[in-house]
Design an enzyme around this catalytic site. Structure first.
Site, PDB file in Angstrom:
ATOM      1  N   THR A 150      -1.861 -71.674  16.344  1.00  0.00           N
ATOM      2  CA  THR A 150      -2.270 -72.812  15.519  1.00  0.00           C
ATOM      3  C   THR A 150      -1.088 -73.737  15.314  1.00  0.00           C
ATOM      4  O   THR A 150       0.027 -73.261  15.110  1.00  0.00           O
ATOM      5  CB  THR A 150      -2.695 -72.284  14.134  1.00  0.00           C
ATOM      6  N   ARG A 178     -16.997 -67.729  14.412  1.00  0.00           N
ATOM      7  CA  ARG A 178     -15.830 -67.066  13.793  1.00  0.00           C
ATOM      8  C   ARG A 178     -14.827 -68.109  13.290  1.00  0.00           C
ATOM      9  O   ARG A 178     -14.507 -69.071  13.971  1.00  0.00           O
ATOM     10  CB  ARG A 178     -15.164 -66.137  14.807  1.00  0.00           C
ATOM     11  N   VAL A 179     -14.341 -67.905  12.075  1.00  0.00           N
ATOM     12  CA  VAL A 179     -13.359 -68.823  11.509  1.00  0.00           C
ATOM     13  C   VAL A 179     -12.168 -68.006  11.030  1.00  0.00           C
ATOM     14  O   VAL A 179     -12.347 -66.954  10.411  1.00  0.00           O
ATOM     15  CB  VAL A 179     -13.985 -69.603  10.318  1.00  0.00           C
ATOM     16  N   GLY A 202      -1.230 -66.965  13.360  1.00  0.00           N
ATOM     17  CA  GLY A 202      -1.306 -65.536  13.659  1.00  0.00           C
ATOM     18  C   GLY A 202      -2.737 -65.056  13.558  1.00  0.00           C
ATOM     19  O   GLY A 202      -3.669 -65.855  13.686  1.00  0.00           O
ATOM     20  N   GLY A 204      -5.812 -64.605  11.948  1.00  0.00           N
ATOM     21  CA  GLY A 204      -6.385 -65.183  10.731  1.00  0.00           C
ATOM     22  C   GLY A 204      -6.971 -64.141   9.796  1.00  0.00           C
ATOM     23  O   GLY A 204      -6.818 -64.239   8.567  1.00  0.00           O
TER      24      GLY A 204
HETATM   25  N1  ASP Z   1      -4.586 -68.284  12.874  1.00  0.00           N
HETATM   26  C1  ASP Z   1      -5.444 -68.654  13.975  1.00  0.00           C
HETATM   27  C2  ASP Z   1      -6.781 -68.013  13.776  1.00  0.00           C
HETATM   28  O1  ASP Z   1      -6.860 -66.880  13.375  1.00  0.00           O
HETATM   29  C3  ASP Z   1      -4.907 -68.301  15.316  1.00  0.00           C
HETATM   30  C4  ASP Z   1      -3.414 -68.472  15.506  1.00  0.00           C
HETATM   31  O2  ASP Z   1      -2.757 -69.093  14.707  1.00  0.00           O
HETATM   32  O3  ASP Z   1      -2.872 -67.963  16.509  1.00  0.00           O
HETATM   33  O4  ASP Z   1      -7.769 -68.648  14.089  1.00  0.00           O
END
Ligand code: ASP
Length: 317
Positions: A150, A178-179, A202, A204
């Site tokens: 992200t 999915r969120v 990371g 989520g």
């Molecule tokens: N945090 C994001 C999510 O879980 C993915 C990421 O940051 O790598 O959608």
């Protein structure tokens, strides 16, 4: 003082651009929107905006969030399709008092009604990645960092306003609908101009269990220095997850205090971030965890070049 910090090396060109245009000095909020928009438009970053990787149905569903630390106003959209720049919609929603967090069809309708550009967000390249993955394995365990980062940006302007924003396509091959943490206030991002701001990247599902961005700002409120606040919040969440669920996903955060000092923490080995301020040109740092401490190293030119070459390499099916 003004300052800006963004997750991952992908934030470099965009932060560089807003620094050059003096945007960050003048207005933290519009600097964040401008920078994230540029990252969303760059199709070779496969985890944000156009070019973001699709879910298991081959649909690109995007999430974005924005918070203004002066007023605590926030706006966010989640699982939205066919919107060119999700961060602009999140920013527009932060001007509303109610219905600030909109999901899927409702978010798309708001975006359309407010004249935001629509676009088929599945790039030919992202489709190739999808087809390749389908060929390799029908069922794979979802793991972040195999193409899922992200962009989270925190900024302080010369008026003393702190803001934070995020944008992501989430996990590759995620379930439809999915969120993750990125559009969730307090998890993916949080800002309060009296204390500081923070953004996360990371897994989520694990980041949300600690409301990590809110937690960091709470520690800043207690007067804890920003680096210590980040290390402490991340380590506490890591340990808690390990104790309670026996495993921990990837967790990384970046933060600014109200004076523009930065903090960063991660539990992985390949986290990178970009920092720029009144006194420092945009710099990419690589973060390594050594004996519980965050060791920072300025990325070499070779490393910066390799990063882009890898992102832009041809995809073999
Ligand atoms: N945090 C994001 C999510 O879980 C993915 C990421 O940051 O790598 O959608």
């Amino acid at each position: 003082m003004w300052a800006m910090i963004g997750t991952w090396r992908m934030a470099l060109e965009a932060i560089d651009q807003v620094v050059k245009s003096d945007e960050c000095k003048k207005d933290a909020g519009s600097a964040i929107v401008k920078a994230i928009k540029q990252i969303e438009d760059f199709e070779y970053f496969k985890s944000v905006g156009y070019g973001g990787l699709p879910n298991e149905d081959m649909d690109v569903e995007l999430d974005a969030g924005y918070m203004n630390g002066d007023t605590l106003a926030f706006g966010a959209i989640m699982a939205v399709r066919d919107i060119k720049n999700p961060i602009e919609v999140a920013y527009a929603l932060s001007k509303e008092y109610t219905s600030c967090l909109l999901a899927s069809a409702g978010a798309s309708r708001f975006a359309r009604n407010h004249g935001f550009q629509q676009k088929d967000m599945l790039s030919p390249r992202a489709k190739l990645h999808y087809l390749k993955r389908m060929k390799e394995e029908r069922q794979v365990e979802l793991k972040p960092y195999i193409g899922h980062d992200t962009v989270g940006i925190c900024a302080l302007d010369e008026k003393g306003s702190l803001c934070a924003g995020t944008s992501t396509s989430g996990l590759f091959m995620k379930k439809a609908g999915r969120v993750g943490d990125s559009p969730i206030l307090g998890s993916g991002y949080y800002a309060d101009s009296d204390y500081g701001c923070c953004s996360a990247t990371g897994l989520g599902e694990d980041l949300m269990k600690g409301c990590i961005s809110f937690q960091v700002v709470e520690l800043l409120k207690q007067g804890i220095p920003v680096q210590e606040a980040c290390s402490q919040a991340l380590q506490a969440l890591h340990d808690r997850l390990l104790r309670k669920q026996g495993k921990v996903g990837d967790l990384s955060i970046v933060a600014l205090d109200k004076n523009g000092n930065f903090g960063v923490a991660t539990n992985i080995d390949n986290f990178s971030f970009v920092y720029a301020s009144k006194t420092q040109a945009p710099t990419v740092y690589l973060v390594k965890k050594q004996n519980g401490k965050m060791e920072l190293e300025v990325a070499s030119q070779q490393w910066l070049n390799d990063y882009l070459t890898t992102r832009m390499a041809a995809i073999e099916l």
